[in-house]
Enzyme design. Sequence first.
Site, short mmCIF file in Angstrom:
data_model
loop_
_atom_site.label_atom_id
_atom_site.label_comp_id
_atom_site.label_asym_id
_atom_site.label_seq_id
_atom_site.Cartn_x
_atom_site.Cartn_y
_atom_site.Cartn_z
N ASN A 119 51.04 38.11 44.76
CA ASN A 119 50.34 38.84 43.71
C ASN A 119 51.34 39.57 42.82
OD1 ASN A 119 47.73 39.57 42.67
ND2 ASN A 119 48.05 41.63 43.48
N VAL A 162 45.69 36.00 34.64
CA VAL A 162 45.65 35.79 36.09
C VAL A 162 45.47 37.20 36.64
CG1 VAL A 162 46.88 34.97 38.13
CG2 VAL A 162 47.11 33.73 35.95
N PRO A 163 44.23 37.57 36.96
CA PRO A 163 43.86 38.98 37.12
C PRO A 163 44.30 39.64 38.43
CG PRO A 163 41.97 37.60 37.53
CD PRO A 163 43.09 36.68 37.11
N CYS A 164 45.59 39.82 38.58
CA CYS A 164 46.10 40.50 39.78
C CYS A 164 45.66 41.96 39.81
CB CYS A 164 47.62 40.37 39.86
SG CYS A 164 48.52 40.93 38.42
N HIS A 165 45.21 42.50 38.68
CA HIS A 165 44.73 43.88 38.65
C HIS A 165 43.42 44.04 39.43
CE1 HIS A 165 42.75 41.94 35.18
NE2 HIS A 165 41.75 42.78 35.42
#
Length: 174
Positions: free
Chosen positions: A125, A134-137
Site C-alpha cells: 500500500n 489507486v485509493p490507498c487512502h
Amino acid sequence: MPIHNRSPTPEMPSLYRNIYSSPLGNLLLEADEKAIIRLHFLKEEEPTHITTLSPLLRNCIQQLDEYFSGELKQFNLPLNQSGTPFQQRVWAALQDIGFGKTATYGQLSRKLGNSKAIRAVGAANGKNDIAIIVPCHRVIGADGSLVGYAGGLWRKKWLLEHEARYGNGQQILF
C-alpha cells in the site's frame, strides 16, 4: 526530485507530465503513451511549471476535476505502475474498495488469501505510486484509526471526508 523532459527513443517511450492544482495541493501527474504511471503530491519547493500534456493526461485531469467536485465515484483510466506480482494484487484490491468506503489491512490480506500478510499489504500500500486513483487512502487501521499515508494524514482525512460527503453516507470512524 529533478524533473527532466526527455526525448523518446525506441527503448524509452514518451513521458508526459503535468501539475494538477487540487484542493489538497499540487499533484504531479505522469503518463506514457498508454497509461497513467504516477500521481503524487508535490512538496511546496518542487517545480510547478511542468506541462507536457497528452490526451490521456487531459482525460485524467477531467476525471480528477469530476472526482473533487463529487461527480465521479470511480476512475476509468489505464494504469501502469511497476511492482511485484503481490504488489499488483494489492493495488488491484485497493481499486475494489468503493468510493466512500474503507477497508482495514487485515480485510485486504484476507481478501488476498493470506490473513497473515497484513504487514506485506501495508508495505505494498505504501509503495503505491498512483495516489487517489489507486485509493490507498481508503485503508485504515483495525480500530478505525487513520494510519500511514504518504501524502500526510491530513490529506487522507480530507479524502475520506470528501468521499463520505458525496458517497453512500458510510460513517467515518476516526
